[in-house]
Design an enzyme around this catalytic site. Structure first.
Site, PDB file in Angstrom:
ATOM      1  N   LEU A  57      -1.620   4.187  -2.078  1.00  0.00           N
ATOM      2  CA  LEU A  57      -1.475   4.113  -0.630  1.00  0.00           C
ATOM      3  C   LEU A  57      -2.524   4.989   0.028  1.00  0.00           C
ATOM      4  O   LEU A  57      -2.942   6.004  -0.534  1.00  0.00           O
ATOM      5  CB  LEU A  57      -0.079   4.596  -0.203  1.00  0.00           C
ATOM      6  N   ASP A  58      -2.920   4.613   1.237  1.00  0.00           N
ATOM      7  CA  ASP A  58      -3.850   5.427   2.014  1.00  0.00           C
ATOM      8  C   ASP A  58      -3.227   6.795   2.304  1.00  0.00           C
ATOM      9  O   ASP A  58      -2.001   6.936   2.361  1.00  0.00           O
ATOM     10  CB  ASP A  58      -4.182   4.753   3.348  1.00  0.00           C
ATOM     11  N   VAL A  59      -4.067   7.789   2.528  1.00  0.00           N
ATOM     12  CA  VAL A  59      -3.606   9.156   2.780  1.00  0.00           C
ATOM     13  C   VAL A  59      -2.580   9.233   3.915  1.00  0.00           C
ATOM     14  O   VAL A  59      -1.546   9.908   3.770  1.00  0.00           O
ATOM     15  CB  VAL A  59      -4.800  10.090   3.071  1.00  0.00           C
ATOM     16  N   VAL A  61      -0.398   7.160   4.905  1.00  0.00           N
ATOM     17  CA  VAL A  61       0.723   6.232   4.706  1.00  0.00           C
ATOM     18  C   VAL A  61       1.707   6.831   3.699  1.00  0.00           C
ATOM     19  O   VAL A  61       1.309   7.494   2.738  1.00  0.00           O
ATOM     20  CB  VAL A  61       0.207   4.870   4.199  1.00  0.00           C
ATOM     21  N   HIS A 163      -6.913  -1.263   3.866  1.00  0.00           N
ATOM     22  CA  HIS A 163      -6.577  -1.178   5.295  1.00  0.00           C
ATOM     23  C   HIS A 163      -6.141  -2.523   5.879  1.00  0.00           C
ATOM     24  O   HIS A 163      -6.205  -2.733   7.091  1.00  0.00           O
ATOM     25  CB  HIS A 163      -7.754  -0.635   6.112  1.00  0.00           C
TER      26      HIS A 163
END
Length: 239
Positions: A57-59, A61, A163
């Protein structure tokens, strides 16, 4: 560290907002380094601990992340994600009352490495020869609840592009709260209002269906999000 599930083949965790899944310089903390330390300490493992990263997961999120504890489990789980048999359900709070209340979104997304963003672009004229790097991106969303001037939205990913949720919702005029990179007006202290809520996979050795749910972040109460909602396979009529 919140553990949702573990056995000899899997370790399933809840990633908090603000922590990278992996990929930072040696010595910097990530969810992967935390997970390895957890395994090493709990099971008194000498030397290096193997954990295969099969989801990330993105930072900014939060939500469910799966690690494989063996290379065989990692290969089989990677197959599930590649073949799209793993089911990923996200929750997001977006700016505005999202319309229509339910829709399929199909776009072509290209990555801008210089600015660490992605863009909606046109599909390649020739998929075999044109090297634009654009990839087809698909998701399905439905509005679960109106939250004043915002909306609680459930997203089912059909592809897993960088994204993807962020740009596909923003490009339709409904950016995720706090996501200033993708045109959100709302500023949040930490992260963005995107949460990997539910993940369904098959166990890599037994084939048993497994479903993992990460609790809704307590910070979401400030926007009127209930602590328990109907999402994923549960019936819910958007309004």
């Amino acid at each position: 560290m919140q553990v949702l599930y573990e056995d000899n083949h899997l370790l399933v965790l809840v990633k908090p907002v603000g922590l990278a899944t992996m990929g930072l310089a040696e010595g910097e903390r990530t969810l992967l380094t935390d997970a390895k330390e957890y395994i090493k300490t709990k099971y008194a493992k000498p030397g290096n601990v193997y954990l295969g990263v099969v989801s990330r997961l993105d930072v900014p999120v939060s939500g469910v992340v799966v690690f494989a504890r063996t290379s065989k489990a990692a290969a089989r789980l990677n197959d599930q994600f590649r073949d799209r048999t793993a089911e990923k359900t996200y929750l997001a709070v977006v700016e505005g009352t999202i319309e229509p209340p339910e829709a399929d979104c199909v776009d072509w997304i290209a990555e801008d490495e210089r600015h660490r963003k992605v863009w909606i672009t046109r599909p390649p004229l020739n998929l075999r020869t044109e090297g634009s790097g654009a990839k087809e991106s698909r998701l399905h969303y439905r509005r679960l609840q109106r939250l004043g001037g915002n909306s609680l939205v459930e997203i089912r990913l059909e592809t897993g592009r960088k994204h993807q949720i962020r740009i596909q919702l923003s490009s339709r005029g409904f950016p995720i709260l706090g996501d200033r990179k993708y045109e959100a007006k709302t500023v949040l202290k930490n992260g963005i209002a995107l949460h990997a809520y539910r993940l369904t996979i098959k166990h890599p050795t037994t084939g048993e269906p497994l479903e993992f749910v990460a609790p809704i972040p307590t910070e979401w109460k400030q926007w009127g999000v209930p602590t328990s909602i109907k999402a994923g396979r549960e019936a819910y009529s958007p309004y």
